[in-house]
Write an enzyme that holds these catalytic residues in place. Structure first.
Site, PDB file in Angstrom:
ATOM      1  N   ILE A  96       0.864  -1.175   0.000  1.00  0.00           N
ATOM      2  CA  ILE A  96       0.000   0.000   0.000  1.00  0.00           C
ATOM      3  C   ILE A  96       0.905   1.231   0.000  1.00  0.00           C
ATOM      4  CG2 ILE A  96      -1.806   1.248   1.221  1.00  0.00           C
ATOM      5  CD1 ILE A  96      -2.536  -1.426   2.594  1.00  0.00           C
ATOM      6  N   GLY A  97       0.832   2.010  -1.058  1.00  0.00           N
ATOM      7  CA  GLY A  97       1.690   3.184  -1.188  1.00  0.00           C
ATOM      8  C   GLY A  97       2.802   2.946  -2.191  1.00  0.00           C
ATOM      9  N   ASP A 121      -2.135   2.669  -4.839  1.00  0.00           N
ATOM     10  CA  ASP A 121      -1.903   4.076  -4.551  1.00  0.00           C
ATOM     11  C   ASP A 121      -3.111   4.868  -5.014  1.00  0.00           C
ATOM     12  OD1 ASP A 121       0.979   5.649  -3.855  1.00  0.00           O
ATOM     13  OD2 ASP A 121      -0.639   6.902  -4.659  1.00  0.00           O
ATOM     14  N   GLN A 181      -6.918   3.227   0.074  1.00  0.00           N
ATOM     15  CA  GLN A 181      -6.685   2.120   1.001  1.00  0.00           C
ATOM     16  C   GLN A 181      -7.765   2.051   2.075  1.00  0.00           C
ATOM     17  OE1 GLN A 181      -2.983   4.110   3.129  1.00  0.00           O
ATOM     18  NE2 GLN A 181      -3.737   2.420   4.376  1.00  0.00           N
ATOM     19  N   ASP A 206       2.492   1.199   3.568  1.00  0.00           N
ATOM     20  CA  ASP A 206       3.328   2.394   3.524  1.00  0.00           C
ATOM     21  C   ASP A 206       2.540   3.468   2.788  1.00  0.00           C
ATOM     22  OD1 ASP A 206       5.498   4.109   3.727  1.00  0.00           O
ATOM     23  OD2 ASP A 206       6.511   3.322   1.965  1.00  0.00           O
ATOM     24  N   HIS A 264      -0.512   6.843   5.945  1.00  0.00           N
ATOM     25  CA  HIS A 264      -0.105   6.978   7.354  1.00  0.00           C
ATOM     26  C   HIS A 264      -1.200   7.579   8.223  1.00  0.00           C
ATOM     27  CE1 HIS A 264       3.590   5.815   5.638  1.00  0.00           C
ATOM     28  NE2 HIS A 264       4.103   7.014   5.411  1.00  0.00           N
ATOM     29  N   GLU A 286       4.352   0.349   8.251  1.00  0.00           N
ATOM     30  CA  GLU A 286       5.528   1.211   8.351  1.00  0.00           C
ATOM     31  C   GLU A 286       5.136   2.607   8.834  1.00  0.00           C
ATOM     32  OE1 GLU A 286       8.458  -0.499   4.821  1.00  0.00           O
ATOM     33  OE2 GLU A 286       7.578   1.482   4.621  1.00  0.00           O
TER      34      GLU A 286
END
Length: 263
Positions: free
Chosen positions: A75-76, A101, A125, A147, A150, A175
């Site tokens: 993810i990211g 993304d 997400q 990632d 956040h 993360e």
């Protein structure tokens, strides 16, 4: 190193930790296969940004998969450089990478990848319908790394949807948990915290005790939490949460010897 930008975060303005300089710590963090891959990047390499202490942890966690086929969801995607990191560690022929993304520009990476090697999807997400669609096409996964935004509520939403799509014995890793302490990432109320959510899930690791005949009748509801998928172990590291997915191992009480000092 050309093409590299390194920033040191210190607890109190001191450049040394545990008697070691930041440079010494960095050198130790990079002394592994992941470190060599990161160091090989140049000014023309797609950007990949990781906290350096993640690298030995990934070396430890992923070595057991080295040489095996790996279904990997990240993810990211952002700049696209992390795919290079995973590809060079696991091997291009063994890695089946899926990236998520919200930025449409990240789809450009698909022009460089064969779908059986890697594929980027565009969506949020925090959207369970989108995540379920990706999982139905690309899962089950051996490794999921979040990632992404956040944002605490996004981290929790993704885990609630995707945890059940990780194979038994697989890993779900979050993360950059440090963002939980930064304004703008803690949630709508500025008080929610993704780390607190996973700390709460730690109660589920003791399900054998809560189902035992000796279990207290006064347990709080949060002590009887049911995770979205079974978790075998939760590791907490600076800025990182590692969930080892799968049924908790049985608790086996073993008494060896028959005597006692209090008999």
């Amino acid at each position: 190193m050309k093409g590299h930008d390194i920033e040191v975060w210190s607890a109190g303005g001191d450049s040394s930790v545990s008697g070691k300089s930041s440079q010494k710590h960095f050198d130790e963090f990079a002394l592994n296969k992941f470190g060599r891959i990161m160091k090989s990047a140049g000014v023309e390499t797609l950007n990949c940004m990781k906290l350096a202490h993640y690298l030995p942890e990934y070396q430890r966690l992923f070595t057991k998969s080295d040489g095996s086929k790996v279904d990997f969801l990240e993810i990211g995607v952002q700049h696209g450089g992390s795919y290079r990191l995973w590809k060079n560690f696991f091997g291009e022929d063994l890695l089946r990478w899926t990236g998520i993304d919200i930025n449409q520009k990240c789809l450009a990476l698909n022009n460089q990848l064969a779908p059986e090697k890697g594929l980027v999807y565009c969506g949020s997400q925090a959207d369970p319908v989108f995540l379920e669609d990706v999982a139905s096409q690309r899962g089950e996964f051996d490794i999921v790394i979040d990632d992404g935004s956040h944002q605490s509520e996004h981290i929790i939403a993704s885990f609630k949807t995707l945890a059940k799509h990780v194979r038994d014995g697989g890993l779900y890793i979050i993360e950059d948990v440090h963002a939980c302490y930064w304004k703008g990432f803690r949630g709508d109320s500025d008080s929610s915290n993704a780390l607190s959510y996973f700390l709460g899930l730690a109660h589920s690791l003791n399900v054998q005790a809560t189902r035992h005949e000796r279990c207290s009748k006064n347990l709080r509801p949060d002590e009887l939490v049911t995770p979205p998928a079974l978790i075998r172990k939760i590791e907490l590291l600076p800025s990182m949460i590692v969930c080892h997915m799968g049924a908790p191992l049985p608790m086996i009480e073993w008494k060896a010897g028959m005597k006692s000092v209090i008999a």
